[in-house]
Design a protein around this motif. Structure first.
Motif, PDB file in Angstrom:
ATOM      1  N   UNK A  76       6.429   1.026  -8.035  1.00 24.92           N
ATOM      2  CA  UNK A  76       7.212   2.048  -7.333  1.00 24.92           C
ATOM      3  C   UNK A  76       8.124   1.413  -6.287  1.00 24.92           C
ATOM      4  N   UNK A  77       7.636   0.372  -5.623  1.00 21.69           N
ATOM      5  CA  UNK A  77       8.479  -0.337  -4.660  1.00 21.69           C
ATOM      6  C   UNK A  77       9.594  -1.089  -5.382  1.00 21.69           C
ATOM      7  N   UNK A  85      16.784   9.692   0.147  1.00 19.25           N
ATOM      8  CA  UNK A  85      15.480  10.336  -0.009  1.00 19.25           C
ATOM      9  C   UNK A  85      14.661   9.718  -1.138  1.00 19.25           C
ATOM     10  N   UNK A  86      15.267   9.521  -2.307  1.00 21.30           N
ATOM     11  CA  UNK A  86      14.505   9.021  -3.450  1.00 21.30           C
ATOM     12  C   UNK A  86      14.027   7.594  -3.216  1.00 21.30           C
ATOM     13  N   UNK A  87      14.890   6.718  -2.766  1.00 30.76           N
ATOM     14  CA  UNK A  87      14.519   5.326  -2.537  1.00 30.76           C
ATOM     15  C   UNK A  87      13.437   5.213  -1.468  1.00 30.76           C
ATOM     16  N   UNK A  88      13.603   5.936  -0.377  1.00 29.33           N
ATOM     17  CA  UNK A  88      12.625   5.888   0.708  1.00 29.33           C
ATOM     18  C   UNK A  88      11.279   6.421   0.233  1.00 29.33           C
ATOM     19  N   UNK A  89      11.288   7.535  -0.486  1.00 21.36           N
ATOM     20  CA  UNK A  89      10.037   8.138  -0.953  1.00 21.36           C
ATOM     21  C   UNK A  89       9.308   7.226  -1.935  1.00 21.36           C
ATOM     22  N   UNK A  93       5.648   5.704  -1.073  1.00 20.20           N
ATOM     23  CA  UNK A  93       4.557   6.038  -1.996  1.00 20.20           C
ATOM     24  C   UNK A  93       3.939   4.769  -2.566  1.00 20.20           C
ATOM     25  N   UNK A  94       4.791   3.785  -2.872  1.00 20.07           N
ATOM     26  CA  UNK A  94       4.286   2.511  -3.383  1.00 20.07           C
ATOM     27  C   UNK A  94       3.453   1.761  -2.365  1.00 20.07           C
ATOM     28  N   UNK A  95       3.830   1.849  -1.094  1.00 22.84           N
ATOM     29  CA  UNK A  95       3.053   1.194  -0.044  1.00 22.84           C
ATOM     30  C   UNK A  95       1.691   1.860   0.146  1.00 22.84           C
ATOM     31  N   UNK A  96       1.633   3.166  -0.032  1.00 23.18           N
ATOM     32  CA  UNK A  96       0.399   3.904   0.213  1.00 23.18           C
ATOM     33  C   UNK A  96      -0.604   3.778  -0.935  1.00 23.18           C
ATOM     34  N   UNK A 198      -2.828  11.983   0.314  1.00 23.93           N
ATOM     35  CA  UNK A 198      -2.039  13.183   0.581  1.00 23.93           C
ATOM     36  C   UNK A 198      -0.567  12.867   0.770  1.00 23.93           C
ATOM     37  N   UNK A 199      -0.286  11.826   1.539  1.00 25.94           N
ATOM     38  CA  UNK A 199       1.115  11.426   1.750  1.00 25.94           C
ATOM     39  C   UNK A 199       1.744  10.934   0.458  1.00 25.94           C
ATOM     40  N   UNK A 200       0.995  10.178  -0.335  1.00 26.22           N
ATOM     41  CA  UNK A 200       1.538   9.645  -1.586  1.00 26.22           C
ATOM     42  C   UNK A 200       1.920  10.766  -2.549  1.00 26.22           C
ATOM     43  N   UNK A 201       1.031  11.749  -2.729  1.00 27.05           N
ATOM     44  CA  UNK A 201       1.338  12.866  -3.620  1.00 27.05           C
ATOM     45  C   UNK A 201       2.503  13.696  -3.076  1.00 27.05           C
TER      46      UNK A 201
END
Length: 298
Positions: A76-77, A85-89, A93-96, A198-201
């Motif tokens: 994901x990273x 928005x898409x790149x940041x998300x 998500x990849x970090x989490x 929760x943050x990842x989803x």
């Protein structure tokens, strides 16, 4: 004179595009691997289902569970989305994802196995591994973030989207580093999995919603053409309905069921399947183009 033939797509398909496809396909394969592993274990357990997919960490599925989340997080990273928005998300998500893998879901307290006042905790035999893995993840994250900042400033266009993405990643790293090394260890072990998951989803839902608004492509099968945004909207609505339905079901049946229903397992499975459906469609959408035009700076 022989008739001129069109160029073979394999001859002009550059390696970078192939790499992009393989990374995206790896995420699909990883999610399928987790589902197959969990299914095998459910069959081995005589059809019994644990309270959540994360709970399978404590059994034979653990290796697959951890490996899939780490691999998916890295992918994901690595996958570059539209700036903003898409790149940041995707990056966050990849970090989490590795945090969700390394800090398992706490188990209900049995015979004083947890600290006083705690109803759930991680079994003592797993604590050394959790602490080792999280420490390693946080420590290796520091030089990687330094490298990312250096690369962004010196090599690529250091625009607002890049700054926001790196700032968000740095904030997540600092937050978990402080919480793990300096915060109450018991609170971290009991809550970190839920916070990260929760943050990842949530970030995944954001990516789906963003694509439902931004993409202009359509999928063509035979003579039928379906706008991708319509598919993404359906997936996003189903994700939202799944979350709302789970909350309503829990509220209505919390005292009516004779035995616990694996609601979290069902919700996680549905969300993962919907995410995989979204990822398959988006992979198909950009199969020939490679990166979205905005990600290429076009």
């Amino acid at each position: 004179m022989s008739e001129e033939r069109p160029p073979d797509i394999r001859a002009i398909d550059d390696p970078s595009r192939q790499t992009y496809r393989y990374v995206r396909a790896a995420i699909i394969g990883s999610v399928l691997l987790l589902f197959v592993s969990v299914t095998i274990q459910i069959i081995a357990d005589g059809g019994a289902i644990l309270s959540s997919i994360s709970a399978y960490y404590y059994g034979p599925v653990r290796g697959v569970f951890v490996g899939v989340l780490v691999a998916t997080g890295l992918a994901l990273v690595a996958v570059k989305g539209r700036p903003g928005v898409e790149e940041i998300s995707l990056n966050l998500a990849g970090m989490l994802a590795p945090v969700v893998a390394f800090v398992p879901t706490p188990l209900p307290a049995v015979d004083g196995s947890c600290r006083v006042g705690a109803q759930r905790c991680i079994a003592a035999e797993f604590l050394p591994g959790v602490e080792n893995n999280m420490a390693a993840l946080i420590l290796i994250g520091a030089p990687l973030l330094v490298l990312a900042w250096w690369t962004a400033i010196r090599i690529i266009d250091f625009n607002r989207s890049v700054r926001l993405s790196l700032s968000g990643a740095t904030a997540v790293w600092i937050g978990f580093a402080i919480w793990f090394f300096f915060g109450p260890r018991g609170a971290f072990l009991e809550a970190a999995h839920y916070v990260a998951a929760g943050l990842m989803f949530t970030l995944i839902v954001v990516v789906v919603g963003y694509n439902a608004l931004r993409t202009d492509h359509a999928l063509t099968v035979g003579e039928t053409s379906v706008p991708c945004r319509h598919i993404y909207r359906v997936i996003g609505v189903l994700m939202a309905l799944s979350l709302v339905s789970a909350l309503v079901f829990h509220w209505v049946t919390r005292a009516a069921l004779d035995r616990p229903f694996p609601l979290l397992f069902v919700l996680e499975a549905i969300l993962l399947l919907l995410f995989m459906a979204f990822w398959i469609v988006q992979t198909w959408e950009f199969w020939n183009a490679g990166l979205p035009a905005e990600a290429k700076g076009q």
